[in-house]
Every structure is written in C-alpha cells, then in structure tokens.
Design an enzyme around this catalytic site. Sequence first.
Site, PDB file in Angstrom:
ATOM      1  N   SER A   1       0.813  -1.226   0.000  1.00  0.00           N
ATOM      2  CA  SER A   1       0.000   0.000   0.000  1.00  0.00           C
ATOM      3  C   SER A   1       0.841   1.268   0.000  1.00  0.00           C
ATOM      4  O   SER A   1       1.916   1.330   0.608  1.00  0.00           O
ATOM      5  CB  SER A   1      -0.869  -0.017   1.256  1.00  0.00           C
ATOM      6  OG  SER A   1      -1.418   1.246   1.497  1.00  0.00           O
TER       7      SER A   1
ATOM      8  N   GLU B   1       0.207   3.606   1.758  1.00  0.00           N
ATOM      9  CA  GLU B   1       0.277   4.050   3.161  1.00  0.00           C
ATOM     10  C   GLU B   1       1.676   3.816   3.746  1.00  0.00           C
ATOM     11  O   GLU B   1       2.027   4.408   4.755  1.00  0.00           O
ATOM     12  CB  GLU B   1      -0.768   3.324   4.004  1.00  0.00           C
ATOM     13  CG  GLU B   1      -2.188   3.815   3.793  1.00  0.00           C
ATOM     14  CD  GLU B   1      -2.447   5.219   4.338  1.00  0.00           C
ATOM     15  OE1 GLU B   1      -1.992   5.528   5.441  1.00  0.00           O
ATOM     16  OE2 GLU B   1      -3.093   6.010   3.628  1.00  0.00           O
TER      17      GLU B   1
ATOM     18  N   TYR C   1      -1.396   0.363  10.567  1.00  0.00           N
ATOM     19  CA  TYR C   1      -1.685  -0.273   9.275  1.00  0.00           C
ATOM     20  C   TYR C   1      -0.484  -0.114   8.335  1.00  0.00           C
ATOM     21  O   TYR C   1      -0.019  -1.088   7.729  1.00  0.00           O
ATOM     22  CB  TYR C   1      -2.942   0.340   8.655  1.00  0.00           C
ATOM     23  CG  TYR C   1      -3.185  -0.065   7.222  1.00  0.00           C
ATOM     24  CD1 TYR C   1      -3.728  -1.314   6.909  1.00  0.00           C
ATOM     25  CD2 TYR C   1      -2.869   0.793   6.161  1.00  0.00           C
ATOM     26  CE1 TYR C   1      -3.951  -1.691   5.591  1.00  0.00           C
ATOM     27  CE2 TYR C   1      -3.093   0.427   4.832  1.00  0.00           C
ATOM     28  CZ  TYR C   1      -3.632  -0.820   4.561  1.00  0.00           C
ATOM     29  OH  TYR C   1      -3.835  -1.194   3.255  1.00  0.00           O
TER      30      TYR C   1
END
Length: 320
Positions: free
Chosen positions: A122, A124, A146
């Site tokens: 991701s 992120e 996460y």
Amino acid sequence: MRVLITGITGQDGSYLADFLLGKGYEVYGMVRRSSVEKLDRIEHIREKIKFVQADLLDQLSIISAVKESNPDEIYNLGAMSFVPTSWKQPVLTGEFTALGVTRMLEAVRHLNKDIKFYQASSSEMFGKVREVPQNENTPFYPRSPYGVAKAYGHYMTVNYRESYGIFACSGILFNHESPRRGLEFVTKKVTNGAAKIKLGLAKDLCMGNLDSKRDWGYAEDYVRAMWLMLQQEGPEDYVISTGHSHSVKQWVEAAFSCLGLDWEKYVKIDERFIRPAEVDLLVGDSSKARKKLKWEPGVNFEQLVKIMVEYDYNQLKKTV
Ligand code: NDP
Ligand code: GDP
C-alpha cells in the site's frame, strides 16, 4: 490455470475474481467463518467460485487451503485494511496484515515454491512522504499501525523472493475505489452521504480532515495490474497509481455537485474523524508499471466520482 485469492469477499478480491474468471481461471476463494454470510460483493459469481475456509491467523488452515486449491498463483489481498481501526486494534492489525503475509509465504515455501505470489502492499507505507511523487525506490515512513504492518509484509515478500527464489511480487497500490468500496472509506462515505442527502434520507455529513490529498484510481483498473505483475518474466515490485492527486475537499465538492448540491451547506467537521497522525499527501509515479507492464489507468478522477455517485444514488433511490 488455478488461483487462490485471499480477501475474495473484499472490494479488490471481488473484482479480481471477476477478471480471472473472464480469463478462464479456476478460482478458489479463501474465506473465514462468520455467523452471517458476507458474500454480497461476489453474489453474482458465487456459483463459479470454489470456497476454502481458512483464516490469516491460522497457519495450519492456510496450509490446508493452499493444498486443497493447489494454485498456480496466489493473490494475498486479505488484511485489516482500514487505517483508523489499526490504532484501535494495533496488535490484531499486525497479526492479519503483517504476520498473515509470512504465514502465506511459509505455506508457499513448504508446499510448492513454483506458486507465483502477489502481495497487496500500500501507498500508506510512504506515509510522511520523503519525496514527491513516490516511486518504487522512495523510502517508507508509515504513519499508522496499518502502514507499519504493510511495510513488514512488503519486506517479507521481497525477502522470500531473494532468499528462496519464489516468484513473489509486491504491488504498491495507491488508493483505489469503486461502488464496492467499504462504506467507512472517505470516497464511499461521501458519495453515499451525498446521495442520502439528495433523497432526503439524511440531513448532513460529519467528516474529518478535508485537506489531505490522495491519488485515487478505479479498483477494476488496479486488479488488472496485479495480474500483469505475475505474467512477467521475473518477479518485481511496482507502484500502481494515476499520478494525479486531489484533496478530500475536492472529492466532496465533486460528489455533491454531481447531485446539484452545495457541499458547504451539509458537511460538518467532527473531531471523532480526525486521526492521531495523518498522511497529508500521496501521489504516485507509476512509470515503471506503464513501461514494463504496459498498464495504465482507464478512469480519471471526475469519472470515478460520477460512477460512484450514480451507483449510490440509484441504489438508495430503490429504498425510498
Ligand atoms: P477490503 O477491506 O475490502 O477487504 C479485505 C478482505 O480481507 C476481506 O475479504 C476480509 O474478509 C479479508 N480478511 C480480513 N481479515 C482476514 C483474516 N484474518 N483472514 C482471512 N481474510 C481476512 O480491502 P480491499 O479489497 O480494498 O483491499 C485489498 C487489499 O489491498 C488489502 O490488503 C488492502 O490493505 C490492500 N490495499 C488496498 C488499497 C485500496 O485503496 N483499496 C490500497 C492499497 C492496498 P471478511 O469479508 O471476512 O472481512
Ligand atoms: P486511507 O488513505 O487508506 O486512510 O483512506 P480513507 O478513505 O480512509 O481516508 C482518506 C483520507 O480522508 C484520510 O486523510 C482521512 O483523514 C480523510 N478523511 C476525512 N474525513 C474522513 C472520514 O470521515 N472518514 C474517512 N475514512 N476518512 C476521512
């Protein structure tokens, strides 16, 4: 060709199953037991999918699922995928989203090292970004449990490739959305909220930080990139993104205006949706994927907003 998809009940899993069935694959989906069925996103293809019950927390169940499906390719899309929940359940997030990857890779290593493996990494992981735009070589600086868990999964994928010669790819995907996106994610929350207001089903919409920027693409385009990665000569990691970034405020404006509404009359800022740490700006450089995979996105920002608003409006209209 046989494939095992973890997270098949999720947004990406459902589109990937559609895509691979269309390519003639025998599709196995890994599902965890639940007291109520959660197959809404794959209802239309459920008869074509073979289900194997397993959980990313349970190594032996994963080994059984891989044995039973005996796949040529595995797409590991299962994860706890919502950033705010990762602060509430950081340990569990690590178990699913980080260690779950190792459990999948261990099953491949022990059962059949020829299985090609895709890991859902991701943007992120870039978090507090070190450069703009972000590419495969940009250092990570995750800003949530996460993001940290995804960085672990990414490096384990690279490590199993380099240590054991497994055809393992990490796709670093930027945010991608669709009518099947979970309701708590900002894009879907806004298109659904605006449609409700238009139909008189809600009065306002409470939101958090409207200034952060994301590189939003269309999920159906992105699952195609996952497949392309596993069809190459060798395993590599790829950034998948549109290369265009918009603020949450721009998404809100565009969604409300699709329905002829002035967003400023309805959107309220609520502290509950402000995060302990924010990822302010994500914008990806997917030139490697465009060159090597010959991949490019087919849906732009305005089209994506329209697809999602129209879908939500039409669905909700049936209920009034
Ligand atoms: P969703 O949240 O829609 O789906 C997550 C899936 O994971 C669900 O099928 C869920 O099953 C499954 N799952 C969760 N925990 C477990 C577990 N313990 N064992 C087995 N399965 C489990 O995510 P998306 O489809 O949007 O994303 C797919 C993947 O891509 C995720 O890993 C996500 O983190 C990653 N990603 C997504 C991006 C995006 O913008 N969408 C961007 C970058 C990466 P259940 O239905 O039972 O809950
Ligand atoms: P993320 O990029 O994986 O965290 O995807 P989200 O869709 O959950 O959030 C995208 C951005 O929208 C983040 O910067 C959030 O802080 C911002 N945001 C603002 N208001 C909200 C809200 O009400 N819900 C969510 N989920 N995000 C919001």
